[in-house]
Scaffold this active site. Structure first.
Site, short mmCIF file in Angstrom:
data_model
loop_
_atom_site.label_atom_id
_atom_site.label_comp_id
_atom_site.label_asym_id
_atom_site.label_seq_id
_atom_site.Cartn_x
_atom_site.Cartn_y
_atom_site.Cartn_z
N GLU A 145 50.37 65.56 3.43
CA GLU A 145 51.61 66.14 2.90
C GLU A 145 51.94 67.46 3.62
O GLU A 145 53.02 68.00 3.48
CB GLU A 145 51.51 66.37 1.39
CG GLU A 145 50.43 67.36 0.93
CD GLU A 145 49.02 66.76 0.87
OE1 GLU A 145 48.72 65.80 1.60
OE2 GLU A 145 48.22 67.29 0.08
N SER A 161 38.44 65.86 4.51
CA SER A 161 37.30 66.73 4.19
C SER A 161 36.19 65.95 3.47
O SER A 161 36.43 64.86 2.92
CB SER A 161 37.79 67.87 3.31
OG SER A 161 38.35 67.33 2.13
N CYS A 209 37.86 68.42 14.02
CA CYS A 209 36.58 67.94 13.46
C CYS A 209 35.52 67.91 14.55
O CYS A 209 34.34 67.79 14.26
CB CYS A 209 36.74 66.58 12.85
SG CYS A 209 37.04 65.32 14.07
P1 NAD Z 1 41.83 66.78 3.07
O1 NAD Z 1 40.60 66.07 2.64
O2 NAD Z 1 42.27 67.96 2.27
O3 NAD Z 1 43.08 65.78 3.07
C1 NAD Z 1 43.04 64.55 3.74
C2 NAD Z 1 43.94 63.54 3.03
O4 NAD Z 1 43.43 63.32 1.71
C3 NAD Z 1 45.39 64.01 2.86
O5 NAD Z 1 46.23 62.90 3.12
C4 NAD Z 1 45.47 64.45 1.42
O6 NAD Z 1 46.74 64.25 0.84
C5 NAD Z 1 44.44 63.58 0.72
N1 NAD Z 1 43.78 64.25 -0.42
C6 NAD Z 1 43.52 65.59 -0.54
N2 NAD Z 1 42.89 65.83 -1.71
C7 NAD Z 1 42.73 64.64 -2.32
C8 NAD Z 1 42.13 64.23 -3.55
N3 NAD Z 1 41.56 65.11 -4.38
N4 NAD Z 1 42.15 62.93 -3.86
C9 NAD Z 1 42.71 62.02 -3.04
N5 NAD Z 1 43.29 62.34 -1.86
C10 NAD Z 1 43.30 63.63 -1.51
O7 NAD Z 1 41.62 67.16 4.62
P2 NAD Z 1 42.54 68.06 5.54
O8 NAD Z 1 42.39 69.49 5.13
O9 NAD Z 1 43.89 67.48 5.65
O10 NAD Z 1 41.81 67.84 6.96
C11 NAD Z 1 40.76 68.63 7.43
C12 NAD Z 1 39.43 67.95 7.26
O11 NAD Z 1 39.44 66.68 7.91
C13 NAD Z 1 38.27 68.72 7.90
O12 NAD Z 1 37.17 68.69 7.05
C14 NAD Z 1 37.98 67.93 9.17
O13 NAD Z 1 36.65 68.05 9.66
C15 NAD Z 1 38.26 66.54 8.71
N6 NAD Z 1 38.52 65.67 9.84
C16 NAD Z 1 37.55 64.77 10.18
C17 NAD Z 1 37.73 63.94 11.27
C18 NAD Z 1 36.68 62.94 11.66
O14 NAD Z 1 36.99 62.08 12.45
N7 NAD Z 1 35.47 63.03 11.15
C19 NAD Z 1 38.91 64.03 12.02
C20 NAD Z 1 39.88 64.96 11.64
C21 NAD Z 1 39.67 65.77 10.54
#
Ligand code: NAD
Length: 497
Positions: free
Chosen positions: A177, A227, A282
């Site tokens: 979002e 995350s 990441c």
């Molecule tokens: P995030 O977990 O906050 O959000 C990711 C997605 O999950 C979003 O679409 C969000 O709307 C949804 N979301 C958030 N909270 C939620 C909940 N409580 N219940 C259900 N859905 C929910 O992550 P972010 O801040 O957007 O991204 C950064 C994180 O992603 C970092 O930890 C990074 O390391 C990780 N990441 C990992 C990789 C990988 O390949 N391992 C790649 C890119 C990013």
């Protein structure tokens, strides 16, 4: 008035009827550039109904025709490459160069998806018993879904839907979002490339929309990137609901620097890998492990980091952009203060960073700690900011023990001129993606993105052959054709063929 981001349902870009809108801001200015809707129950139901109907025809479309959609799509993405990168840069704050990289790494996956006929090939063995042959097919599963993070709004959606759809599935994407404009543009171009109605749906929103996908019985497979706490939640709830789930999570990536490495290459690579994209990758290097005399390079690395500065996406002199939100900036600055209080040496302090003419941006300057110990919060937590932690060890064995004790296993690298040391590290390190004299070893799409431990929950990884396995079912056929009645010799009461 800011732009209202549409949903993609049943082949149409539609305005949501929700009253719940999430502001999308330019992180360099806080200006609201768009609003993303939280899709309503009836909109989500309509997306599933359309994906269900579209699957019935899409799965019967010949595989070479499905591949041609991907060929047209990759061509359109290339044609619009810079325009997508500009949208991406404005909503994420990434520099234009970095934004172009985000788009390009996604295009490479679409190119790979255009090879889907050979990727879908099954196996055959003739004469598994007398006049009996066995062979296997890979068949699509039905409706698949993807939930993506903010930090790669082009590359990560493109890790998912092109391959899933090329396999014959339909797909529902729920992008972050925080930057929904880029994925929406990707979807527009996919429709323009000739994707039939309903094959891709895009639903915007947050937790409620994710929960809908996690609980819906018709969603067969779900890909997540984000995350750690959310990845664990998604993996648990999705598998509890009997879905196939792959959940990519956070990281703490170490770079081991041997004293025989080339000093200048180490410094140049570490600067880019640690603070590039404001550390919001990441695969960013967040811990530099100096082995033996290599620690003597720490002051020079500090000087090199001091030369780097953040700035606006279109400032050609800027090395990286702002953090995604004021909350992210506050969190990173708090962790920096905590590191100082815990006794790490703060050699470069990025707190209170200012950029001329952009007083409201979420700026954090390059930050560098030396003397970091494994029990410090800055070592244990994924900071996700432009912060590099240096630690010192006496041998490669000690470096390996440190890296292997870390709960994350996304990426790591070693800088050395010694092949035996590199071979030992590559073999013994418990991390899924290893770079040798390469700081950010993200594999190209003919391999897979293979994080380990707390960086990944599931078994089949993103893109490459593993993604094709993830988005398909395998069907094996065992076949006999009778040449005449003489072949029928009476009832066979055993399980032998
Ligand atoms: P995030 O977990 O906050 O959000 C990711 C997605 O999950 C979003 O679409 C969000 O709307 C949804 N979301 C958030 N909270 C939620 C909940 N409580 N219940 C259900 N859905 C929910 O992550 P972010 O801040 O957007 O991204 C950064 C994180 O992603 C970092 O930890 C990074 O390391 C990780 N990441 C990992 C990789 C990988 O390949 N391992 C790649 C890119 C990013």
């Amino acid at each position: 008035m800011s732009k209202k981001v549409p949903l993609l349902i049943d082949g149409e870009f539609v305005a949501s009827s929700t009253s719940n809108w999430i502001p999308v801001t330019n992180p360099a200015t806080q200006e609201v550039i768009a609003e993303a809707p939280c899709a309503t129950q009836s909109e989500m139901d309509a997306a599933v109904a359309s994906a269900r109907e579209a699957f019935q025809t899409w799965k019967e479309v010949p595989v070479s025709e499905r591949a041609r959609v991907m060929m047209r799509y990759q061509a359109l993405l290339k044609e619009h490459h810079d325009e997508i990168a500009e949208t991406l840069a404005q909503e994420t704050g990434k520099t234009f160069e970095d934004a172009k990289g985000d788009v390009w790494r996604g295009i490479e996956v679409v190119e790979h998806a255009a090879n889907i006929p050979s990727l879908l090939m099954g196996e055959t063995v003739e004469n598994v018993a007398r006049k009996i042959d066995s062979y296997s097919y890979t068949q699509p599963m039905g409706i698949c879904a993807g939930i993506t993070p903010f930090n790669f709004p082009a590359m990560i959606p493109l890790w998912m839907f092109p391959l899933a759809i090329a396999c014959g599935n339909t797909f529902i994407l729920k992008p972050s979002e925080q930057d929904p404009l880029t994925p929406t543009r990707l979807a527009e171009l996919f429709v323009e490339a000739g994707a039939p109605k309903g094959v891709l749906q895009v639903l915007h929103g947050g937790k409620d929309q994710v929960d809908f996908l996690l609980d819906h019985p018709e969603v067969r497979a779900l890909s997540f990137v984000g995350s750690v706490p959310v990845a664990q939640y998604i993996y648990r709830r999705g598998t509890e609901n009997m879905k196939r789930v792959q959940a990519f999570a956070g990281a703490k990536n170490h770079c081991v620097i041997m004293p025989d490495a080339n000093k200048q290459q180490v410094i140049n690579n570490l600067v880019g890998a640690s603070v590039g994209a404001a550390g919001q990758r990441c695969m960013a290097i967040s811990v530099a492990v100096f082995v033996g005399k290599a620690k003597e390079w720490i002051p020079e690395l500090a000087e090199a980091l001091k030369q780097v500065r953040p700035g606006a996406w279109n400032d050609e002199g800027a090395s990286y952009g702002p953090l995604i939100s004021p909350q992210a900036k506050k969190r990173v600055e708090k962790l920096i203060s905590q590191g100082e209080q815990e006794g790490a040496q703060l050699l470069v302090d990025g707190r209170g960073c200012e950029v001329d003419g952009l007083p409201n941006g979420n700026w954090v300057g390059p930050t560098f700690f030396a003397g970091v110990k494994p029990d410090m919060e800055i070592y244990k937590t994924e900071i996700f900011g432009p912060v590099l932690c240096a630690t010192e060890v006496e041998s490669l064995d000690e470096a390996l023990a440190l890296v292997n004790a870390n709960p994350f296993g996304n990426g790591t690298s070693i800088f050395t001129a010694n092949g035996a040391a590199a071979r030992k590290y590559q073999h013994e390190v418990e991390v899924g993606q290893v770079g040798i004299n390469i700081p950010i070893p993200v594999p190209l799409p003919f391999f897979s993105f293979t994080g380990w431990k707390n960086s990944f929950f599931g078994d089949l990884h993103a893109y490459g052959k593993q993604a094709v396995r993830f988005y398909t079912e395998t069907k094996t056929v065992t076949a006999r054709w009778f040449e005449s009645d003489i072949d029928a010799t009476g009832p066979n009461m055993s399980i032998h063929l």
